[in-house]
Write a protein that holds these residues in place. Structure first.
Motif, PDB file in Angstrom:
ATOM      1  N   ILE A 141       3.147   3.361 -10.851  1.00  0.00           N
ATOM      2  CA  ILE A 141       3.095   4.800 -11.124  1.00  0.00           C
ATOM      3  C   ILE A 141       3.894   5.543 -10.067  1.00  0.00           C
ATOM      4  CG2 ILE A 141       1.585   6.796 -11.471  1.00  0.00           C
ATOM      5  CD1 ILE A 141      -0.718   4.561 -11.678  1.00  0.00           C
ATOM      6  N   GLY A 142       4.841   6.366 -10.499  1.00  0.00           N
ATOM      7  CA  GLY A 142       5.522   7.297  -9.614  1.00  0.00           C
ATOM      8  C   GLY A 142       4.937   8.681  -9.824  1.00  0.00           C
ATOM      9  N   ILE A 159       0.943  10.619  -1.409  1.00  0.00           N
ATOM     10  CA  ILE A 159      -0.050   9.582  -1.701  1.00  0.00           C
ATOM     11  C   ILE A 159      -0.481   8.941  -0.384  1.00  0.00           C
ATOM     12  CG2 ILE A 159      -0.555   7.504  -3.039  1.00  0.00           C
ATOM     13  CD1 ILE A 159       0.348   9.866  -4.770  1.00  0.00           C
ATOM     14  N   ARG A 160      -1.769   8.800  -0.176  1.00  0.00           N
ATOM     15  CA  ARG A 160      -2.287   8.079   0.987  1.00  0.00           C
ATOM     16  C   ARG A 160      -3.390   7.138   0.523  1.00  0.00           C
ATOM     17  NH1 ARG A 160       1.570   9.848   2.936  1.00  0.00           N
ATOM     18  NH2 ARG A 160       1.876  11.025   4.882  1.00  0.00           N
ATOM     19  N   LYS A 161      -3.196   5.837   0.825  1.00  0.00           N
ATOM     20  CA  LYS A 161      -4.181   4.817   0.468  1.00  0.00           C
ATOM     21  C   LYS A 161      -4.575   4.908  -1.007  1.00  0.00           C
ATOM     22  CE  LYS A 161      -6.015   4.442   5.162  1.00  0.00           C
ATOM     23  NZ  LYS A 161      -7.196   4.525   6.043  1.00  0.00           N
ATOM     24  N   GLY A 200      -7.387  14.098  -3.940  1.00  0.00           N
ATOM     25  CA  GLY A 200      -8.271  12.966  -3.697  1.00  0.00           C
ATOM     26  C   GLY A 200      -8.433  12.032  -4.875  1.00  0.00           C
ATOM     27  N   TYR A 201      -7.757  12.316  -5.984  1.00  0.00           N
ATOM     28  CA  TYR A 201      -7.931  11.536  -7.216  1.00  0.00           C
ATOM     29  C   TYR A 201      -7.258  10.173  -7.102  1.00  0.00           C
ATOM     30  CZ  TYR A 201      -8.264  10.707 -12.273  1.00  0.00           C
ATOM     31  OH  TYR A 201      -8.545  10.199 -13.504  1.00  0.00           O
ATOM     32  N   LEU A 240       2.935   5.326  -6.053  1.00  0.00           N
ATOM     33  CA  LEU A 240       3.828   5.723  -4.979  1.00  0.00           C
ATOM     34  C   LEU A 240       4.405   7.090  -5.343  1.00  0.00           C
ATOM     35  CD1 LEU A 240       4.939   4.340  -2.334  1.00  0.00           C
ATOM     36  CD2 LEU A 240       6.955   3.716  -3.684  1.00  0.00           C
ATOM     37  N   ASN A 241       4.852   7.832  -4.351  1.00  0.00           N
ATOM     38  CA  ASN A 241       5.549   9.076  -4.652  1.00  0.00           C
ATOM     39  C   ASN A 241       6.696   8.807  -5.614  1.00  0.00           C
ATOM     40  OD1 ASN A 241       8.206  10.706  -3.675  1.00  0.00           O
ATOM     41  ND2 ASN A 241       6.411  12.041  -3.741  1.00  0.00           N
TER      42      ASN A 241
END
Length: 242
Positions: free
Chosen positions: A63-64, A69-71, A87-88, A106-107
């Protein structure tokens, strides 16, 4: 063992999907639907679930996403206009809806960049669509993501506000191209990249003289970066561990 990958590129204008092999080769047609506004998580998950019904089978999901995005969790989603994203865990949600296939996120500019770079020197990827996206690579390794889109570039306007699709429509191609030239000069001063790779739906509107290290890349190949999220020897693997 090789397994086919569903790549999903989520943008502020459209959501695109295709099935790839482990090398990023398209195994299906590339499907697209317009992105609704606002687009909260439940609506996007339903749209993707419906869209992939017409695609061949897959075993993994990439998914881009247009945000930080963190963790695996989403911190920003400015172009989707819904606070429910904060937070999703979109990877988990799509995995659950699509048969339990493992998913990674990932972004979106980072993922697109993985399909465009040559893997040599400092490469700056710029995506021009609803907003402004960027990804920076050094010898093929992805550098920490910077949200240049929300950094001031001129007259207290961010790159998103200065070069986004709404501004292109407001000021027209001629003035927008003047701004592209100005922005590329700033990016060269900031990063001194060996290459600047320009992609996204509005890259086709560029007709200003580009600096020698910049080139326009085909928008259609960006989704192939989804395969890189699953390469065992990829530097990105640490982003998805644990």
């Amino acid at each position: 063992m090789a397994a086919d990958i569903l790549a999903i590129d989520i943008g502020g204008t459209s959501i695109k999907t295709a099935v790839l092999d482990s090398q990023g080769k398209l195994l299906s047609k590339r499907l697209r639907v317009p992105t609704p506004h606002p687009c909260p998580p439940d609506l996007l998950v339903s749209l993707v679930t419906d869209l992939v019904q017409d695609l061949p089978a897959f075993e993994r999901i990439s998914i881009g996403f247009p945000g930080v995005i963190r963790k695996g969790r989403i911190l920003t989603a400015a172009n989707l206009q819904s606070e429910k994203w904060f937070g999703y865990d979109l990877a988990q949600a799509l995995s659950a809806r699509l048969g339990g296939c493992p998913a990674r996120i990932l972004n979106d500019a980072d993922m697109i960049g993985l399909a465009l770079i040559a893997g040599q020197g400092i490469e700056l990827v710029v995506t021009l669509g609803t907003g402004f996206g960027s990804a920076l690579f050094r010898n093929g390794d992805l550098m920490p993501h910077m949200e240049l889109a929300h950094h001031p570039v001129a007259d207290n306007r961010t790159y998103d506000q200065y070069l986004g699709d709404a501004e292109l429509k407001r000021i027209g191609k001629l003035h927008w191209n003047d701004r592209i030239g100005h922005a590329l000069g700033l990016l060269n001063t900031l990063f001194h990249p060996d290459h600047i790779l320009l992609s996204g739906g509005n890259a086709r509107n560029i007709d200003v003289a580009l600096p020698p290290n910049a080139q326009i890349m085909p928008d259609a190949i960006g989704i192939a970066g989804g395969a890189a999220l699953w390469r065992e020897d990829n530097q990105l693997s640490e982003l998805f561990s644990g």
